[in-house]
Design a protein around this motif. Structure first.
Motif, PDB file in Angstrom:
ATOM      1  N   SER A 302      19.794  40.083  38.844  1.00 44.43           N
ATOM      2  CA  SER A 302      20.942  40.863  39.303  1.00 44.43           C
ATOM      3  C   SER A 302      21.844  40.044  40.213  1.00 44.43           C
ATOM      4  CB  SER A 302      20.443  42.114  40.040  1.00 44.43           C
ATOM      5  OG  SER A 302      21.519  42.809  40.624  1.00 44.43           O
ATOM      6  N   THR A 303      21.253  39.337  41.199  1.00 47.47           N
ATOM      7  CA  THR A 303      22.070  38.532  42.111  1.00 47.47           C
ATOM      8  C   THR A 303      22.702  37.355  41.389  1.00 47.47           C
ATOM      9  OG1 THR A 303      20.118  37.250  42.795  1.00 47.47           O
ATOM     10  CG2 THR A 303      20.697  39.179  44.122  1.00 47.47           C
ATOM     11  N   LEU A 304      21.982  36.795  40.425  1.00 42.07           N
ATOM     12  CA  LEU A 304      22.529  35.684  39.651  1.00 42.07           C
ATOM     13  C   LEU A 304      23.737  36.126  38.832  1.00 42.07           C
ATOM     14  CD1 LEU A 304      22.312  32.746  38.689  1.00 42.07           C
ATOM     15  CD2 LEU A 304      20.692  33.515  36.945  1.00 42.07           C
ATOM     16  N   SER A 305      23.626  37.287  38.196  1.00 42.80           N
ATOM     17  CA  SER A 305      24.752  37.782  37.399  1.00 42.80           C
ATOM     18  C   SER A 305      25.934  38.148  38.279  1.00 42.80           C
ATOM     19  CB  SER A 305      24.317  38.993  36.566  1.00 42.80           C
ATOM     20  OG  SER A 305      23.913  40.064  37.397  1.00 42.80           O
ATOM     21  N   ARG A 306      25.665  38.711  39.464  1.00 46.23           N
ATOM     22  CA  ARG A 306      26.762  39.065  40.369  1.00 46.23           C
ATOM     23  C   ARG A 306      27.486  37.812  40.856  1.00 46.23           C
ATOM     24  NH1 ARG A 306      24.102  41.993  43.539  1.00 46.23           N
ATOM     25  NH2 ARG A 306      23.748  40.563  45.294  1.00 46.23           N
ATOM     26  N   ALA A 307      26.717  36.772  41.190  1.00 44.61           N
ATOM     27  CA  ALA A 307      27.338  35.514  41.618  1.00 44.61           C
ATOM     28  C   ALA A 307      28.169  34.907  40.498  1.00 44.61           C
ATOM     29  CB  ALA A 307      26.260  34.529  42.067  1.00 44.61           C
ATOM     30  N   THR A 308      27.674  35.021  39.269  1.00 47.01           N
ATOM     31  CA  THR A 308      28.399  34.468  38.118  1.00 47.01           C
ATOM     32  C   THR A 308      29.709  35.204  37.883  1.00 47.01           C
ATOM     33  OG1 THR A 308      26.288  33.859  37.083  1.00 47.01           O
ATOM     34  CG2 THR A 308      28.239  33.899  35.663  1.00 47.01           C
ATOM     35  N   PHE A 309      29.663  36.542  37.927  1.00 46.46           N
ATOM     36  CA  PHE A 309      30.888  37.312  37.707  1.00 46.46           C
ATOM     37  C   PHE A 309      31.892  37.124  38.841  1.00 46.46           C
ATOM     38  CE2 PHE A 309      28.240  39.849  34.708  1.00 46.46           C
ATOM     39  CZ  PHE A 309      29.064  39.730  33.589  1.00 46.46           C
ATOM     40  N   ASP A 310      31.403  36.998  40.079  1.00 45.22           N
ATOM     41  CA  ASP A 310      32.305  36.708  41.208  1.00 45.22           C
ATOM     42  C   ASP A 310      32.986  35.351  41.007  1.00 45.22           C
ATOM     43  OD1 ASP A 310      31.670  39.064  42.428  1.00 45.22           O
ATOM     44  OD2 ASP A 310      30.257  38.192  43.870  1.00 45.22           O
ATOM     45  N   THR A 311      32.229  34.398  40.482  1.00 45.72           N
ATOM     46  CA  THR A 311      32.791  33.067  40.224  1.00 45.72           C
ATOM     47  C   THR A 311      33.858  33.125  39.147  1.00 45.72           C
ATOM     48  OG1 THR A 311      30.693  32.018  40.837  1.00 45.72           O
ATOM     49  CG2 THR A 311      32.231  30.706  39.532  1.00 45.72           C
ATOM     50  N   ILE A 312      33.579  33.872  38.077  1.00 46.61           N
ATOM     51  CA  ILE A 312      34.564  34.008  36.993  1.00 46.61           C
ATOM     52  C   ILE A 312      35.854  34.615  37.527  1.00 46.61           C
ATOM     53  CG2 ILE A 312      35.068  35.223  34.830  1.00 46.61           C
ATOM     54  CD1 ILE A 312      32.058  34.991  34.174  1.00 46.61           C
ATOM     55  N   GLU A 313      35.715  35.656  38.347  1.00 39.45           N
ATOM     56  CA  GLU A 313      36.903  36.327  38.891  1.00 39.45           C
ATOM     57  C   GLU A 313      37.706  35.391  39.793  1.00 39.45           C
ATOM     58  OE1 GLU A 313      37.936  40.108  41.846  1.00 39.45           O
ATOM     59  OE2 GLU A 313      35.939  39.902  40.963  1.00 39.45           O
ATOM     60  N   THR A 314      37.012  34.687  40.686  1.00 41.71           N
ATOM     61  CA  THR A 314      37.700  33.781  41.611  1.00 41.71           C
ATOM     62  C   THR A 314      38.328  32.613  40.862  1.00 41.71           C
ATOM     63  OG1 THR A 314      36.081  34.341  43.315  1.00 41.71           O
ATOM     64  CG2 THR A 314      37.438  32.391  43.692  1.00 41.71           C
ATOM     65  N   THR A 315      37.592  32.046  39.900  1.00 44.87           N
ATOM     66  CA  THR A 315      38.118  30.907  39.132  1.00 44.87           C
ATOM     67  C   THR A 315      39.353  31.307  38.342  1.00 44.87           C
ATOM     68  OG1 THR A 315      35.892  29.980  38.921  1.00 44.87           O
ATOM     69  CG2 THR A 315      37.559  29.165  37.402  1.00 44.87           C
ATOM     70  N   ALA A 316      39.306  32.490  37.744  1.00 44.94           N
ATOM     71  CA  ALA A 316      40.459  32.959  36.970  1.00 44.94           C
ATOM     72  C   ALA A 316      41.692  33.093  37.852  1.00 44.94           C
ATOM     73  CB  ALA A 316      40.131  34.299  36.307  1.00 44.94           C
ATOM     74  N   SER A 317      41.510  33.627  39.063  1.00 46.97           N
ATOM     75  CA  SER A 317      42.659  33.787  39.963  1.00 46.97           C
ATOM     76  C   SER A 317      43.197  32.426  40.404  1.00 46.97           C
ATOM     77  CB  SER A 317      42.273  34.629  41.175  1.00 46.97           C
ATOM     78  OG  SER A 317      41.301  33.974  41.958  1.00 46.97           O
ATOM     79  N   VAL A 318      42.289  31.466  40.692  1.00 48.61           N
ATOM     80  CA  VAL A 318      42.719  30.129  41.104  1.00 48.61           C
ATOM     81  C   VAL A 318      43.492  29.446  39.985  1.00 48.61           C
ATOM     82  CG1 VAL A 318      41.924  27.804  41.692  1.00 48.61           C
ATOM     83  CG2 VAL A 318      40.915  29.792  42.823  1.00 48.61           C
ATOM     84  N   LEU A 319      42.963  29.500  38.769  1.00 51.22           N
ATOM     85  CA  LEU A 319      43.621  28.816  37.650  1.00 51.22           C
ATOM     86  C   LEU A 319      44.930  29.503  37.266  1.00 51.22           C
ATOM     87  CD1 LEU A 319      40.607  27.817  35.367  1.00 51.22           C
ATOM     88  CD2 LEU A 319      41.802  26.469  37.103  1.00 51.22           C
ATOM     89  N   PHE A 320      44.997  30.824  37.442  1.00 55.36           N
ATOM     90  CA  PHE A 320      46.258  31.515  37.183  1.00 55.36           C
ATOM     91  C   PHE A 320      47.330  31.052  38.168  1.00 55.36           C
ATOM     92  CE2 PHE A 320      48.653  35.786  37.458  1.00 55.36           C
ATOM     93  CZ  PHE A 320      49.568  35.368  36.496  1.00 55.36           C
ATOM     94  N   ILE A 321      46.915  30.886  39.433  1.00 57.64           N
ATOM     95  CA  ILE A 321      47.857  30.390  40.445  1.00 57.64           C
ATOM     96  C   ILE A 321      48.304  28.971  40.101  1.00 57.64           C
ATOM     97  CG2 ILE A 321      48.067  29.681  42.863  1.00 57.64           C
ATOM     98  CD1 ILE A 321      46.192  32.033  43.547  1.00 57.64           C
ATOM     99  N   VAL A 322      47.350  28.109  39.702  1.00 60.43           N
ATOM    100  CA  VAL A 322      47.693  26.729  39.345  1.00 60.43           C
ATOM    101  C   VAL A 322      48.642  26.699  38.160  1.00 60.43           C
ATOM    102  CG1 VAL A 322      46.762  24.550  38.453  1.00 60.43           C
ATOM    103  CG2 VAL A 322      45.567  25.755  40.277  1.00 60.43           C
ATOM    104  N   THR A 323      48.393  27.533  37.166  1.00 57.60           N
ATOM    105  CA  THR A 323      49.260  27.579  35.976  1.00 57.60           C
ATOM    106  C   THR A 323      50.672  28.003  36.346  1.00 57.60           C
ATOM    107  OG1 THR A 323      47.362  28.163  34.598  1.00 57.60           O
ATOM    108  CG2 THR A 323      49.537  28.594  33.686  1.00 57.60           C
ATOM    109  N   ALA A 324      50.791  29.100  37.095  1.00 58.42           N
ATOM    110  CA  ALA A 324      52.116  29.587  37.480  1.00 58.42           C
ATOM    111  C   ALA A 324      52.826  28.585  38.387  1.00 58.42           C
ATOM    112  CB  ALA A 324      51.983  30.944  38.189  1.00 58.42           C
ATOM    113  N   ALA A 325      52.069  27.975  39.313  1.00 61.11           N
ATOM    114  CA  ALA A 325      52.676  27.007  40.235  1.00 61.11           C
ATOM    115  C   ALA A 325      53.114  25.741  39.512  1.00 61.11           C
ATOM    116  CB  ALA A 325      51.687  26.655  41.347  1.00 61.11           C
ATOM    117  N   SER A 326      52.419  25.387  38.427  1.00 55.22           N
ATOM    118  CA  SER A 326      52.775  24.182  37.673  1.00 55.22           C
ATOM    119  C   SER A 326      54.159  24.316  37.040  1.00 55.22           C
ATOM    120  CB  SER A 326      51.725  23.910  36.593  1.00 55.22           C
ATOM    121  OG  SER A 326      50.475  23.632  37.167  1.00 55.22           O
ATOM    122  N   ILE A 327      54.407  25.436  36.372  1.00 58.97           N
ATOM    123  CA  ILE A 327      55.714  25.622  35.739  1.00 58.97           C
ATOM    124  C   ILE A 327      56.793  25.819  36.798  1.00 58.97           C
ATOM    125  CG2 ILE A 327      55.314  28.118  35.446  1.00 58.97           C
ATOM    126  CD1 ILE A 327      57.303  25.835  33.073  1.00 58.97           C
TER     127      ILE A 327
END
Length: 469
Positions: A302-327
């Motif tokens: 349970s804790t492993l899956s929660r850490a994984t999903f938190d990582t996916i959410e945070t990574t997606a937000s970071v990469l979305f910011i990088v993508t928008a900031a790049s253009i």
């Protein structure tokens, strides 16, 4: 340019998230001025995230989440209490030392504030400290996360500026120590003026036990060096040292030795050239899994899956910011905004120290409004030509930029650490802001020293041959 910047600012003022504001402003500029075909704009956005160094981002985020899930954060806190809790203002000192250790695992200020910061604020409140004091020292110490290696802002800056990420990691160590000392001195001054006592009784046994853990940790790289000097291959030397460490740790059942080994493995491995920062991030994840599943046995599915999903959410937000900031950054260049800013600065001064003062003021202002990743992605292409023109080392400039933006995380309207701590401490944003203000003093002193004494930043990477001076 006015449409691009103006629409971005308007959207920010009305409360639209920064990444969406940049993306919408970029689309409006493309539609009205037709500066490039749609396919070119799409390619620029993809190119912003199509980078090998960016692979380190999700792994460092995952390592920090796994450390929290495995309960390693609590062990770090207990170790820090044993080491410095007996000092005057003990738990405030613990707050700083705990952040130093945790920063060697997470690489982000937010992970520090939300992870070990939660434990620290509760403990300080329970021991009678004003909640404002607990919040202030936690906010200040959270800025150490991206200064000590590993550091997500350094990864993004290194990618944008084409600078060695390993050199940036090494360059952060001495400034991080300077900031730590300044914060601890600040706590000592507050403790003297406000009559704070110690929070745990002085016990020589506990102090010696904590000190022994530090000795054991630093003995591992020394043992590896001695074994390699004796002629053993690197892999064999590392294997013997780690096997000895595991045996000693299991026999004595140390509280935090294996957690403390995380930054040693990462920093030592990169210094010796055993792996790149991206590989170091993978090593951090594997070590975190080992601690949670094997050594401490505190991690569940349970804790492993929660850490994984938190990582996916945070990574997606970071990469979305990088993508928008790049253009957005590319369109700023196309619209001649970079040249206009360069011309404006050069018309004011041709002295590099005055330039650094102006840039510090600019980045402190920008850091209050822009996310750290977005600010780096936008500002580096604009400022780097000027940095080169003024003969400023880009590694030195990377430290200056990162520390400015970390201070920006503590300010409204978009200071994310401010909002995280406001939620954790159940304080209004206004009270949280006022609580943080006194603790900005050591941060500004550190910023002045790092800006005007380049040797603080460049000495270590120069000594180990990562940069040439």
């Amino acid at each position: 340019m006015l449409l691009l910047v103006g629409s971005f600012l308007v959207l920010m003022v009305v409360g639209v998230p920064v990444a969406i504001s940049m993306a919408v402003a970029s689309v409006l500029y493309l539609v009205f001025y037709n500066v490039a075909p749609d396919i070119i704009a799409a390619q620029r956005m993809i190119a912003g995230v199509e980078s090998f160094p960016l692979l380190a981002v999700p792994f460092f985020i995952l390592a920090g989440n796994l450390m929290n899930s495995a309960g390693v954060t609590g062990r770090i806190y207990s170790f820090a209490v044993a080491l410095v809790g007996w000092m005057k203002g003990g738990l405030a000192q613990v707050n700083i030392i705990g952040s130093v250790i945790f920063s060697g695992m997470s690489g982000t200020a937010l992970a520090d504030a939300a992870g070990i910061g939660t434990i620290e604020i509760k403990a300080m409140k329970d021991h009678g400290y004003p909640v404002e004091t607990a919040v202030g020292v936690t906010a200040a110490s959270a800025t150490l996360g991206p200064i000590f290696p590993p550091s997500l802002p350094f990864v993004i800056y290194g990618m944008m500026a084409n600078v060695s990420i390993g050199a940036l990691f090494m360059a952060g160590i001495v400034p991080g120590v300077v900031m730590t000392v300044l914060m601890m001195v600040t706590v000592a001054i507050f403790a003297y003026r406000r009559g704070w006592g110690s929070d745990t009784p002085f016990e020589m046994k506990r102090l010696l036990s904590a000190s022994l853990e530090v000795v054991v940790v630093f003995s591992v790289p020394l043992l590896i060096f001695l074994l390699m000097s004796a002629g053993l291959p690197m892999n064999v030397a590392v294997g013997i040292a780690l096997a000895a460490l595991l045996a000693i740790d299991w026999y004595f059942d140390f509280s935090a030795v294996m957690a403390l080994m995380t930054p040693v493995i990462l920093i030592g491995g990169m210094t010796m050239g055993w792996f790149t920062p991206t590989e170091a991030a993978v090593a951090a994840v594997l070590w975190s899994l080992f601690l949670g599943l094997v050594r401490y046995r505190t991690m569940t599915l349970s804790t492993l899956s929660r850490a994984t999903f938190d990582t996916i959410e945070t990574t997606a937000s970071v990469l979305f910011i990088v993508t928008a900031a790049s253009i957005f950054a590319w369109l700023l260049t196309v619209s001649q905004a970079a040249q206009m800013l360069s011309g404006a600065i050069l018309s004011i001064t041709d002295n590099k120290w005055v330039f650094l003062i102006l840039v510090n003021l600019l980045m402190l202002f920008v850091g209050c409004f822009l996310d750290t990743i977005a600010a780096i992605t936008i500002l580096v292409p604009i400022l780097l030509p000027l940095v080169t023109q003024f003969d400023i080392d880009p590694v030195h400039f990377g430290l200056i930029m990162t520390l400015n933006l970390m201070i920006g995380l503590l300010h409204p309207p978009l200071g994310m650490v401010l909002f995280v701590l406001s939620r954790v401490a159940k304080l209004s944003v206004e009270r949280t802001t006022m609580a943080i203000l006194p603790w900005l003093v050591p941060l500004f002193i550190a910023l002045i020293l790092i800006t005007f004494v380049p040797a603080i930043t460049l000495w270590l990477p120069s000594e180990i041959g990562l940069i040439r001076r």
